[in-house]
Design a protein around this motif. Structure first.
Motif, short mmCIF file in Angstrom:
data_model
loop_
_atom_site.label_atom_id
_atom_site.label_comp_id
_atom_site.label_asym_id
_atom_site.label_seq_id
_atom_site.Cartn_x
_atom_site.Cartn_y
_atom_site.Cartn_z
N ASP A 45 0.82 -1.21 0.00
CA ASP A 45 0.00 0.00 0.00
C ASP A 45 0.85 1.26 0.00
N THR A 46 2.03 1.19 0.65
CA THR A 46 2.90 2.36 0.69
C THR A 46 3.40 2.73 -0.70
N THR A 47 3.62 1.73 -1.56
CA THR A 47 4.05 2.00 -2.93
C THR A 47 2.95 2.71 -3.71
N ILE A 48 1.70 2.25 -3.52
CA ILE A 48 0.56 2.89 -4.19
C ILE A 48 0.42 4.33 -3.71
N MET A 49 0.60 4.54 -2.42
CA MET A 49 0.53 5.87 -1.84
C MET A 49 1.61 6.77 -2.44
N LYS A 50 2.81 6.25 -2.59
CA LYS A 50 3.90 7.04 -3.16
C LYS A 50 3.65 7.37 -4.62
N PHE A 63 -9.55 10.80 1.14
CA PHE A 63 -10.84 10.24 0.75
C PHE A 63 -10.73 9.30 -0.45
N GLU A 64 -9.80 9.55 -1.36
CA GLU A 64 -9.61 8.64 -2.49
C GLU A 64 -9.26 7.24 -2.02
N PHE A 65 -8.35 7.15 -1.05
CA PHE A 65 -7.86 5.85 -0.62
C PHE A 65 -8.63 5.22 0.53
N MET A 66 -9.31 6.05 1.32
CA MET A 66 -9.92 5.52 2.53
C MET A 66 -11.44 5.38 2.45
N LYS A 67 -12.08 5.99 1.46
CA LYS A 67 -13.53 5.96 1.39
C LYS A 67 -14.00 5.51 0.01
N LYS A 68 -15.22 5.02 -0.05
CA LYS A 68 -15.82 4.61 -1.31
C LYS A 68 -16.30 5.83 -2.09
N GLY A 69 -16.61 5.60 -3.37
CA GLY A 69 -17.01 6.69 -4.24
C GLY A 69 -18.20 7.48 -3.76
N ARG A 70 -19.20 6.79 -3.18
CA ARG A 70 -20.40 7.49 -2.71
C ARG A 70 -20.07 8.44 -1.57
N THR A 71 -19.17 8.02 -0.67
CA THR A 71 -18.74 8.89 0.42
C THR A 71 -17.99 10.09 -0.12
N TYR A 72 -17.16 9.86 -1.13
CA TYR A 72 -16.41 10.94 -1.77
C TYR A 72 -17.37 11.97 -2.37
N LEU A 73 -18.45 11.48 -2.98
CA LEU A 73 -19.45 12.37 -3.57
C LEU A 73 -20.05 13.29 -2.50
N TRP A 74 -20.44 12.71 -1.35
CA TRP A 74 -21.02 13.52 -0.29
C TRP A 74 -19.99 14.48 0.30
N MET A 75 -18.73 14.06 0.34
CA MET A 75 -17.67 14.95 0.81
C MET A 75 -17.54 16.16 -0.11
N MET A 76 -17.65 15.93 -1.43
CA MET A 76 -17.54 17.03 -2.38
C MET A 76 -18.74 17.98 -2.25
N CYS A 135 -1.48 12.70 4.56
CA CYS A 135 -0.77 11.59 3.93
C CYS A 135 -0.28 10.60 4.97
N SER A 136 0.16 11.10 6.12
CA SER A 136 0.61 10.22 7.19
C SER A 136 -0.55 9.38 7.73
N ILE A 137 -1.70 10.02 7.93
CA ILE A 137 -2.89 9.29 8.40
C ILE A 137 -3.30 8.23 7.38
N THR A 138 -3.30 8.61 6.12
CA THR A 138 -3.70 7.68 5.06
C THR A 138 -2.75 6.51 4.97
N ARG A 139 -1.44 6.78 5.02
CA ARG A 139 -0.44 5.73 4.91
C ARG A 139 -0.56 4.73 6.05
N ARG A 140 -0.79 5.23 7.27
CA ARG A 140 -0.90 4.33 8.43
C ARG A 140 -2.20 3.53 8.43
N SER A 141 -3.24 4.08 7.82
CA SER A 141 -4.56 3.44 7.89
C SER A 141 -4.89 2.60 6.67
N LEU A 142 -4.15 2.79 5.59
CA LEU A 142 -4.54 2.17 4.32
C LEU A 142 -4.54 0.65 4.39
#
Length: 240
Positions: free
Chosen positions: A96-101, A159-172, A226-233
């Motif tokens: 996952d860290t490679t994808i994040m990078k 939100f891209e890495f931690m949430k689904k598309g529908r959640t991203y929509l509501w975030m926007m 990014c740190s939160i995402t990397r640790r949680s991904l």
């Protein structure tokens, strides 16, 4: 070191698969630059006419310089394409860290390229409309808003890495509401973010405290998300 090399490979592969989207990316940045420049008309007129819509459009559109328009980003809400991507890479397996990078590489390359297209378009539109602004002052204005780009893209990456598309929509949707309320609140108190950043840039050029403040705050916010995402991904359940 190997992870960064693999991340570059993933990034390059994504660009090869979405070459036509890069063309649309170019067209959109030029169009956005032209549309933004119409907020100014002439320098004197701009001071009197600028309204909350100018701030609203800038706050919504400028963060888009942080990513390329691709098949994955266009289909994110409809097909949950980032979740599918993570599922695919986990089966290979790719850390996952490679994808994040690879996403950070996209951000680091997209901001200079898209900013160059967008803000160069705006600058030449300024010249065509007779708006005079020194290069150092204009660069300070651009860098001021790049700080905002960094902060917002930290949130987008999460939100891209931690949430689904529908959640991203509501975030926007929530983002639009918050920005609209904020822009009108600033206007209610006779403020204008666009004019404020222009004034500070003209007065202080590359020594502008607003420019350095937004860059530092933006970098810190990006780093935190990014740190939160990397640790949680790696803990995210992609099946849900």
């Amino acid at each position: 070191m190997k992870e960064w090399k693999d991340a570059w490979i993933i990034f390059a592969k994504d660009l090869r698969l979405d070459r036509m989207y890069l063309v649309w990316n170019l067209v959109f940045m030029i169009y956005t630059g032209i549309m933004m420049s119409t907020l100014f008309h002439s320098r004197e007129e701009a001071r009197a006419v600028m309204n909350p819509m100018a701030d609203f459009l800038l706050l919504i559109l400028v963060p888009m310089v942080g990513f390329y328009f691709s098949r994955r980003s266009f289909n994110y809400i409809k097909e949950d394409s980032y979740t599918k991507m993570l599922l695919h890479y986990r089966t290979l397996p790719i850390p996952d860290t490679t994808i994040m990078k690879s996403r950070l590489i996209q951000l680091a390359t997209a901001i200079p390229l898209n900013s160059l297209i967008l803000f160069t378009t705006v600058y030449f539109m300024f010249v065509a409309m007779g708006i005079k602004m020194g290069l150092a002052q204009y660069l300070a204005f651009v860098l001021t808003w790049i700080g905002y780009v960094l902060a917002m893209n930290g949130l987008y990456i999460y939100f891209e890495f931690m949430k689904k598309g529908r959640t991203y929509l509501w975030m926007m949707v929530l983002q639009l509401v918050v920005i609209a309320v904020g822009a009108f609140a600033v206007s209610w108190f006779d403020g204008n973010l666009l004019q404020w950043t222009l004034d500070y840039s003209e007065r202080h050029a590359l020594l502008s405290p607003v420019m350095w403040g937004t860059l530092v705050v933006g970098a810190v916010i990006l780093s935190i998300f990014c740190s939160i995402t990397r640790r949680s991904l790696n803990k995210r359940d992609l099946a849900r």
